[in-house]
Scaffold this motif. Structure first.
Motif, PDB file in Angstrom:
ATOM      1  N   ASP A  32     -51.752  56.693 -50.719  1.00 54.64           N
ATOM      2  CA  ASP A  32     -51.564  56.519 -49.287  1.00 54.64           C
ATOM      3  C   ASP A  32     -51.105  57.799 -48.607  1.00 54.64           C
ATOM      4  O   ASP A  32     -51.329  57.993 -47.421  1.00 54.64           O
ATOM      5  CB  ASP A  32     -50.528  55.409 -49.039  1.00 54.64           C
ATOM      6  CG  ASP A  32     -51.030  54.062 -49.536  1.00 54.64           C
ATOM      7  OD1 ASP A  32     -52.260  53.933 -49.697  1.00 54.64           O
ATOM      8  OD2 ASP A  32     -50.194  53.167 -49.784  1.00 54.64           O
ATOM      9  N   GLY A  33     -50.394  58.669 -49.327  1.00 59.47           N
ATOM     10  CA  GLY A  33     -49.833  59.870 -48.718  1.00 59.47           C
ATOM     11  C   GLY A  33     -50.867  60.982 -48.602  1.00 59.47           C
ATOM     12  O   GLY A  33     -52.016  60.854 -49.008  1.00 59.47           O
ATOM     13  N   PRO A  34     -50.445  62.131 -48.065  1.00 60.94           N
ATOM     14  CA  PRO A  34     -51.364  63.263 -47.904  1.00 60.94           C
ATOM     15  C   PRO A  34     -51.634  63.946 -49.235  1.00 60.94           C
ATOM     16  O   PRO A  34     -50.899  63.794 -50.209  1.00 60.94           O
ATOM     17  CB  PRO A  34     -50.598  64.177 -46.950  1.00 60.94           C
ATOM     18  CG  PRO A  34     -49.163  63.864 -47.206  1.00 60.94           C
ATOM     19  CD  PRO A  34     -49.114  62.408 -47.530  1.00 60.94           C
TER      20      PRO A  34
ATOM     21  N   HIS B 136     -44.263  65.664 -55.715  1.00 59.59           N
ATOM     22  CA  HIS B 136     -44.710  64.797 -54.624  1.00 59.59           C
ATOM     23  C   HIS B 136     -43.550  64.036 -54.006  1.00 59.59           C
ATOM     24  O   HIS B 136     -43.774  63.217 -53.116  1.00 59.59           O
ATOM     25  CB  HIS B 136     -45.766  63.816 -55.131  1.00 59.59           C
ATOM     26  CG  HIS B 136     -46.921  64.479 -55.819  1.00 59.59           C
ATOM     27  ND1 HIS B 136     -47.796  65.308 -55.166  1.00 59.59           N
ATOM     28  CD2 HIS B 136     -47.315  64.449 -57.123  1.00 59.59           C
ATOM     29  CE1 HIS B 136     -48.700  65.750 -56.025  1.00 59.59           C
ATOM     30  NE2 HIS B 136     -48.431  65.256 -57.212  1.00 59.59           N
TER      31      HIS B 136
ATOM     32  N   TRP C  85     -45.471  63.166 -44.980  1.00 58.57           N
ATOM     33  CA  TRP C  85     -46.163  62.873 -43.733  1.00 58.57           C
ATOM     34  C   TRP C  85     -47.441  63.697 -43.662  1.00 58.57           C
ATOM     35  O   TRP C  85     -47.464  64.868 -44.025  1.00 58.57           O
ATOM     36  CB  TRP C  85     -45.263  63.207 -42.534  1.00 58.57           C
ATOM     37  CG  TRP C  85     -44.049  62.352 -42.464  1.00 58.57           C
ATOM     38  CD1 TRP C  85     -42.915  62.476 -43.205  1.00 58.57           C
ATOM     39  CD2 TRP C  85     -43.839  61.222 -41.614  1.00 58.57           C
ATOM     40  NE1 TRP C  85     -42.008  61.503 -42.884  1.00 58.57           N
ATOM     41  CE2 TRP C  85     -42.545  60.718 -41.896  1.00 58.57           C
ATOM     42  CE3 TRP C  85     -44.605  60.587 -40.635  1.00 58.57           C
ATOM     43  CZ2 TRP C  85     -42.011  59.618 -41.248  1.00 58.57           C
ATOM     44  CZ3 TRP C  85     -44.069  59.490 -39.981  1.00 58.57           C
ATOM     45  CH2 TRP C  85     -42.799  59.010 -40.291  1.00 58.57           C
ATOM     46  N   ARG C  86     -48.486  63.038 -43.193  1.00 60.85           N
ATOM     47  CA  ARG C  86     -49.771  63.715 -43.038  1.00 60.85           C
ATOM     48  C   ARG C  86     -49.740  64.666 -41.845  1.00 60.85           C
ATOM     49  O   ARG C  86     -48.890  64.554 -40.966  1.00 60.85           O
ATOM     50  CB  ARG C  86     -50.893  62.694 -42.835  1.00 60.85           C
ATOM     51  CG  ARG C  86     -51.201  61.830 -44.042  1.00 60.85           C
ATOM     52  CD  ARG C  86     -52.296  60.837 -43.714  1.00 60.85           C
ATOM     53  NE  ARG C  86     -52.639  60.024 -44.853  1.00 60.85           N
ATOM     54  CZ  ARG C  86     -53.572  60.341 -45.765  1.00 60.85           C
ATOM     55  NH1 ARG C  86     -54.252  61.474 -45.624  1.00 60.85           N
ATOM     56  NH2 ARG C  86     -53.826  59.540 -46.774  1.00 60.85           N
ATOM     57  N   GLY C  87     -50.683  65.587 -41.840  1.00 60.08           N
ATOM     58  CA  GLY C  87     -50.812  66.478 -40.697  1.00 60.08           C
ATOM     59  C   GLY C  87     -51.247  65.734 -39.452  1.00 60.08           C
ATOM     60  O   GLY C  87     -52.189  64.922 -39.482  1.00 60.08           O
TER      61      GLY C  87
ATOM     62  N   ALA D 131     -49.312  63.596 -37.868  1.00 53.33           N
ATOM     63  CA  ALA D 131     -48.534  62.374 -37.704  1.00 53.33           C
ATOM     64  C   ALA D 131     -47.364  62.612 -36.747  1.00 53.33           C
ATOM     65  O   ALA D 131     -46.857  63.722 -36.622  1.00 53.33           O
ATOM     66  CB  ALA D 131     -48.021  61.894 -39.058  1.00 53.33           C
TER      67      ALA D 131
ATOM     68  N   PRO E  98     -50.651  70.286 -43.432  1.00 50.28           N
ATOM     69  CA  PRO E  98     -51.343  69.204 -44.149  1.00 50.28           C
ATOM     70  C   PRO E  98     -50.399  68.204 -44.793  1.00 50.28           C
ATOM     71  O   PRO E  98     -50.694  67.017 -44.841  1.00 50.28           O
ATOM     72  CB  PRO E  98     -52.157  69.962 -45.207  1.00 50.28           C
ATOM     73  CG  PRO E  98     -52.340  71.331 -44.641  1.00 50.28           C
ATOM     74  CD  PRO E  98     -51.121  71.615 -43.858  1.00 50.28           C
ATOM     75  N   ALA E  99     -49.263  68.650 -45.315  1.00 53.20           N
ATOM     76  CA  ALA E  99     -48.259  67.756 -45.889  1.00 53.20           C
ATOM     77  C   ALA E  99     -46.894  68.255 -45.438  1.00 53.20           C
ATOM     78  O   ALA E  99     -46.585  69.439 -45.569  1.00 53.20           O
ATOM     79  CB  ALA E  99     -48.351  67.734 -47.413  1.00 53.20           C
TER      80      ALA E  99
ATOM     81  N   ILE F 177     -56.620  70.171 -39.532  1.00 46.75           N
ATOM     82  CA  ILE F 177     -55.684  69.049 -39.698  1.00 46.75           C
ATOM     83  C   ILE F 177     -55.929  68.040 -38.577  1.00 46.75           C
ATOM     84  O   ILE F 177     -55.983  68.418 -37.404  1.00 46.75           O
ATOM     85  CB  ILE F 177     -54.236  69.556 -39.662  1.00 46.75           C
ATOM     86  CG1 ILE F 177     -54.044  70.591 -40.773  1.00 46.75           C
ATOM     87  CG2 ILE F 177     -53.249  68.425 -39.805  1.00 46.75           C
ATOM     88  CD1 ILE F 177     -52.688  71.252 -40.736  1.00 46.75           C
TER      89      ILE F 177
END
Length: 513
Positions: free
Chosen positions: A117-119, A284, A398-400, A402, A416-417, A509
């Motif tokens: 689910d994560g980046p 991670h 968190w994704r880029g 967000a 990106p992360a 992104i």
């Protein structure tokens, strides 16, 4: 047929050693071949005996199974393949089948779902190996550089006109005006790390590795006692001859040292007392990423303190203290002495910066900065206008693009992360400095290059012979520092340029303008 004396002598001198040598080589080769063949045959026979013995229990090879998400089509095939019938060997040597109880199904790990689910984590480019000066070589060159700078400053102060026909001296300096206790004090200060490095190198050569930790502690205590004893001895004789103000100038850096490092003796004796350099671990978990960034940030701040303190102390004792303890009736060129002090300080700053902030060390912080990411404060945003903002949580990446709500402020992820804390100035500065370390290396390179250009301009415009000698002697060490900085910058610039090209190919992104 008889041989003459000359013929027999030539035979003995030339042919007999050649025959004996050939026979010796043939016998040695035959003996070596027999040893190799005997060893191989023994190994083969033992191997065959072990393989042919049916009564020896041998563990079955492990069966590699691929983890498949529950509910997929390959789950039944994997389950049947992972339940083979086990076999045992009885006393008569026959194999007897034994059924195996299937293990209970285990749920899928939460980390796989979290990573899915994560980046995507950032990918790092391998950094090439760059040769680095060892502690002994670096301390030797630094000690020689500071010692030469001290001698050049004394030359600026106590020079003579020895070439004149009616001069009363035939020496280039008035050595009788130089205080030997002051010289001993300065040499003791600038050679403290050099003495410890030489002592540790000798101990490593003669002692076993398991004894080195205790020997290192003993060597540090011994060198510290010798240095402090020599400084106290020199200070005692100088207190008897000089006013208290000059003694305060002599001991002023001690106050600065205690303000920066406290009551630690490590920074006083060693430039980098940690044997293992800081390393990066790709993780991670955002909490581990922030903990690693905090360790690297403190290490970087400590290295900057060491660079500033050691460069200032080296220039202070080698160039400024001789001017403070000069006689009141002595006339000297204040501009040339001040110029010498500034050149020594900038030269030492470049040397310590190239050693402590090398490209390989900056790359470790760069990799952590990629995992850390950054947040940008959104000032002009309406509620729900640019997408819903979730409450910030430090337990997820968190994704880029967000949006996160931290307190009364709203932030947007600009990497990106992102694992950084929104609004944290330490994380923002760390990401800004190390997202592209070639910029920091370029600043250091420009400072060193400006110093060399200025010295060359003064070299071609100087008239006095002592200034000419001072600039030439300082330029040799500055050229070596310039070479190291230029090499680190070019390699880092090419590596991070290739990394940026790869990231651009992966696409922009989402959510970023």
């Amino acid at each position: 047929m008889s041989c003459t004396e000359n013929e027999s002598g030539s035979f003995v001198v030339f042919f007999l050693p050649a025959v004996v040598g050939c026979l010796t080589i043939l016998l040695a080769r035959r003996w070596a071949n027999s040893q190799v063949s005997g060893t191989s045959s023994t190994a083969v026979s033992r191997r065959r005996k072990i393989i042919k013995d049916p009564l020896v229990k041998r563990p079955l090879p492990p069966i590699a199974t691929k983890m498949v998400a529950p509910g997929s089509k390959k789950s039944s095939v994997t389950k049947r393949a992972s339940l083979p019938a086990e076999e045992d060997v009885n006393s008569s040597g026959k194999r007897v089948g034994r059924t195996r109880v299937p293990p209970a199904p285990t749920p899928a790990p939460t980390t796989d779902v979290k990573l899915a689910d994560g980046p995507m984590p950032p990918k790092h480019i391998p950094f090439p190996f760059i040769p680095h000066d060892g502690p002994l070589l670096f301390e030797t060159m630094t000690f020689v550089f500071t010692l030469i700078a001290t001698g050049l400053q004394f030359l600026n102060l106590y020079r003579t006109a020895w070439w004149l026909p009616h001069s009363h001296t035939n020496q280039a300096m008035n050595f009788y005006l130089i205080d030997p206790h002051l010289v001993a004090f300065i040499v003791t200060i600038i050679c403290r790390r050099f003495l410890l490095c030489v002592t540790l190198a000798v101990l490593k050569y003669f002692l076993a590795p398991k004894l080195m930790p205790h020997a290192t502690i003993a060597a540090r205590m011994f060198i510290l006692g010798v240095v402090l004893g020599a400084l106290a001895w020199c200070t005692y004789f100088m207190v008897l001859k000089y006013p208290i103000l000059k003694i305060f100038f002599l001991c002023y850096p001690v106050v600065i040292y205690f303000l920066l490092f406290g009551f630690q003796s490590g920074p006083f004796l060693e430039l980098n007392n940690s044997e293992t350099p800081p390393m990066h671990c790709c993780s991670h978990d955002p909490q581990q990423v922030r903990a690693e960034v905090e360790v690297l940030r403190q290490d970087f701040n400590l290295r900057v303190k060491k660079i500033l303190f050691n460069s200032i102390v080296g220039a202070y004792y080698s160039s400024f203290i001789p001017c403070c303890f000069a006689q009141s009736y002595l006339y000297y060129d204040v501009y040339a002495s001040s110029q010498q002090t500034v050149f020594v300080w900038v030269g030492l700053f470049g040397r310590y910066a190239s050693q402590l902030l090398s490209a390989a060390h900056c790359d470790v912080a760069h990799r952590s900065a990629l995992h850390l990411g950054r947040w940008q404060l959104e000032t002009n945003c309406t509620e729900g206008g640019a997408g819903a903002a979730a409450a910030w949580s430090g337990a997820r990446l968190w994704r880029g693009g967000a949006r996160a709500q931290a307190g009364a402020a709203r932030f947007a992820a600009r990497a990106p992360a992102v694992a950084a804390t929104p609004g944290c100035k330490h994380h923002a500065r760390f990401h800004m400095v190390f997202i592209n370390p070639s910029v920091l290396l370029c600043v250091l390179l420009c400072l060193q290059l400006s110093l060399i250009v200025l010295q060359l301009c003064l070299l071609f415009s100087s008239i006095t012979w002592h200034n000419f000698i001072s600039i030439i002697m300082l330029l040799f060490m500055n050229y070596y520092t310039l070479f190291k900085m230029m090499r680190d910058y070019l390699i880092a610039w090419k590596v991070y340029r290739a990394e940026n090209i790869i990231q651009d190919k992966n696409g922009p992104i989402p959510g970023l303008n």
